[in-house]
Design a protein around this motif. Structure first.
Motif, PDB file in Angstrom:
ATOM      1  N   SER A  63       0.793  -1.239   0.000  1.00 56.39           N
ATOM      2  CA  SER A  63       0.000   0.000   0.000  1.00 56.39           C
ATOM      3  C   SER A  63       0.825   1.290   0.000  1.00 56.39           C
ATOM      4  CB  SER A  63      -1.045   0.029   1.119  1.00 56.39           C
ATOM      5  OG  SER A  63      -0.498   0.443   2.342  1.00 56.39           O
ATOM      6  N   MET A  64       2.120   1.192  -0.238  1.00 58.08           N
ATOM      7  CA  MET A  64       2.941   2.389  -0.315  1.00 58.08           C
ATOM      8  C   MET A  64       2.521   3.229  -1.521  1.00 58.08           C
ATOM      9  SD  MET A  64       7.057   2.808  -0.518  1.00 58.08           S
ATOM     10  CE  MET A  64       7.256   2.606  -2.275  1.00 58.08           C
ATOM     11  N   PRO A  65       2.376   4.535  -1.348  1.00 61.23           N
ATOM     12  CA  PRO A  65       2.027   5.394  -2.486  1.00 61.23           C
ATOM     13  C   PRO A  65       3.086   5.307  -3.589  1.00 61.23           C
ATOM     14  CG  PRO A  65       1.788   6.586  -0.425  1.00 61.23           C
ATOM     15  CD  PRO A  65       2.476   5.292  -0.104  1.00 61.23           C
ATOM     16  N   LEU A  66       2.629   5.210  -4.817  1.00 56.88           N
ATOM     17  CA  LEU A  66       3.541   5.146  -5.969  1.00 56.88           C
ATOM     18  C   LEU A  66       3.536   6.484  -6.704  1.00 56.88           C
ATOM     19  CD1 LEU A  66       2.726   1.559  -7.306  1.00 56.88           C
ATOM     20  CD2 LEU A  66       4.658   2.290  -5.896  1.00 56.88           C
ATOM     21  N   ASP A  67       3.744   7.551  -5.941  1.00 57.43           N
ATOM     22  CA  ASP A  67       3.715   8.907  -6.487  1.00 57.43           C
ATOM     23  C   ASP A  67       4.857   9.181  -7.452  1.00 57.43           C
ATOM     24  OD1 ASP A  67       1.521   9.318  -4.854  1.00 57.43           O
ATOM     25  OD2 ASP A  67       2.675  10.297  -3.275  1.00 57.43           O
ATOM     26  N   ALA A  68       5.989   8.531  -7.240  1.00 52.87           N
ATOM     27  CA  ALA A  68       7.159   8.756  -8.090  1.00 52.87           C
ATOM     28  C   ALA A  68       7.475   7.490  -8.886  1.00 52.87           C
ATOM     29  CB  ALA A  68       8.359   9.137  -7.229  1.00 52.87           C
ATOM     30  N   ILE A  69       7.818   7.665 -10.138  1.00 49.82           N
ATOM     31  CA  ILE A  69       8.169   6.524 -10.999  1.00 49.82           C
ATOM     32  C   ILE A  69       9.318   5.725 -10.380  1.00 49.82           C
ATOM     33  CG2 ILE A  69       9.148   5.903 -13.248  1.00 49.82           C
ATOM     34  CD1 ILE A  69       7.469   8.175 -14.450  1.00 49.82           C
ATOM     35  N   ALA A  70      10.220   6.399  -9.707  1.00 42.13           N
ATOM     36  CA  ALA A  70      11.373   5.734  -9.098  1.00 42.13           C
ATOM     37  C   ALA A  70      10.964   4.713  -8.035  1.00 42.13           C
ATOM     38  CB  ALA A  70      12.313   6.767  -8.490  1.00 42.13           C
ATOM     39  N   LEU A  71       9.750   4.838  -7.524  1.00 41.72           N
ATOM     40  CA  LEU A  71       9.269   3.901  -6.497  1.00 41.72           C
ATOM     41  C   LEU A  71       8.617   2.652  -7.082  1.00 41.72           C
ATOM     42  CD1 LEU A  71       7.729   6.420  -3.957  1.00 41.72           C
ATOM     43  CD2 LEU A  71       9.903   5.190  -3.767  1.00 41.72           C
ATOM     44  N   GLN A  72       8.338   2.672  -8.384  1.00 38.40           N
ATOM     45  CA  GLN A  72       7.665   1.541  -9.014  1.00 38.40           C
ATOM     46  C   GLN A  72       8.628   0.385  -9.231  1.00 38.40           C
ATOM     47  OE1 GLN A  72       6.263   3.761 -12.434  1.00 38.40           O
ATOM     48  NE2 GLN A  72       4.162   3.618 -11.689  1.00 38.40           N
ATOM     49  N   GLY A  73       8.116  -0.840  -9.013  1.00 41.36           N
ATOM     50  CA  GLY A  73       8.886  -2.038  -9.319  1.00 41.36           C
ATOM     51  C   GLY A  73       8.976  -2.215 -10.827  1.00 41.36           C
ATOM     52  N   THR A  74       9.589  -3.316 -11.250  1.00 41.07           N
ATOM     53  CA  THR A  74       9.747  -3.554 -12.683  1.00 41.07           C
ATOM     54  C   THR A  74       9.123  -4.883 -13.095  1.00 41.07           C
ATOM     55  OG1 THR A  74      11.928  -4.541 -12.313  1.00 41.07           O
ATOM     56  CG2 THR A  74      11.868  -2.205 -12.924  1.00 41.07           C
ATOM     57  N   GLU A  75       8.604  -4.884 -14.310  1.00 40.15           N
ATOM     58  CA  GLU A  75       8.069  -6.107 -14.910  1.00 40.15           C
ATOM     59  C   GLU A  75       9.227  -6.895 -15.519  1.00 40.15           C
ATOM     60  OE1 GLU A  75       5.048  -7.009 -14.504  1.00 40.15           O
ATOM     61  OE2 GLU A  75       4.067  -5.143 -13.924  1.00 40.15           O
ATOM     62  N   LYS A  76       8.940  -8.113 -15.946  1.00 37.89           N
ATOM     63  CA  LYS A  76       9.961  -8.982 -16.534  1.00 37.89           C
ATOM     64  C   LYS A  76      10.623  -8.336 -17.765  1.00 37.89           C
ATOM     65  CE  LYS A  76      10.385 -13.926 -16.543  1.00 37.89           C
ATOM     66  NZ  LYS A  76      11.002 -13.919 -15.274  1.00 37.89           N
ATOM     67  N   ASN A  77       9.847  -7.547 -18.511  1.00 38.92           N
ATOM     68  CA  ASN A  77      10.364  -6.894 -19.718  1.00 38.92           C
ATOM     69  C   ASN A  77      11.103  -5.578 -19.414  1.00 38.92           C
ATOM     70  OD1 ASN A  77       8.285  -5.159 -19.102  1.00 38.92           O
ATOM     71  ND2 ASN A  77       7.059  -5.631 -20.910  1.00 38.92           N
ATOM     72  N   GLY A  78      11.246  -5.245 -18.120  1.00 40.09           N
ATOM     73  CA  GLY A  78      11.976  -4.041 -17.728  1.00 40.09           C
ATOM     74  C   GLY A  78      11.117  -2.807 -17.563  1.00 40.09           C
ATOM     75  N   LEU A  79       9.866  -2.867 -18.006  1.00 36.60           N
ATOM     76  CA  LEU A  79       8.969  -1.719 -17.839  1.00 36.60           C
ATOM     77  C   LEU A  79       8.574  -1.565 -16.375  1.00 36.60           C
ATOM     78  CD1 LEU A  79       6.631  -2.179 -20.941  1.00 36.60           C
ATOM     79  CD2 LEU A  79       8.528  -0.559 -20.670  1.00 36.60           C
ATOM     80  N   LYS A  80       8.224  -0.348 -16.012  1.00 36.74           N
ATOM     81  CA  LYS A  80       7.787  -0.085 -14.639  1.00 36.74           C
ATOM     82  C   LYS A  80       6.438  -0.741 -14.381  1.00 36.74           C
ATOM     83  CE  LYS A  80      11.091   2.571 -13.129  1.00 36.74           C
ATOM     84  NZ  LYS A  80      11.857   2.257 -11.922  1.00 36.74           N
TER      85      LYS A  80
END
Length: 86
Positions: free
Chosen positions: A11-28
């Motif tokens: 439930s952490m806010p994902l306000d910044a792209i830098a906080l997003q995890g990554t998919e297998k293809n490298g996308l956020k």
């Protein structure tokens, strides 16, 4: 009221792209934070909902978040995508 995007595991806010995890293809990832999800997989796949509740409580206490806010956040966890089927 603004609709905030939050990690569907902790439930952490994902306000910044830098906080997003990554998919297998490298996308956020649009659903998970970098602390929970990387390269298309959960960093801690064995973690259960009760362990996540404890983890979230401990992290928020370290940040000096008030008890009411901590409890509200913990109460949200079972509604998140990762835990809905648990």
């Amino acid at each position: 009221m603004e609709n905030r995007i939050s990690c569907q595991s902790c439930s952490m806010p994902l306000d910044a792209i830098a906080l997003q995890g990554t998919e297998k293809n490298g996308l956020k990832s649009k659903d998970y934070c970098k602390y929970c999800f990387n390269d298309g997989a959960f960093k801690n796949p064995e973690m259960n909902l009760e362990e996540m509740k404890i983890n979230v409580k401990n992290k928020l206490k370290k940040l000096a978040i008030n008890e009411d806010s901590i409890q509200k956040t913990v109460n949200i966890l079972p509604t998140l995508i990762r835990w809905k089927s648990s």
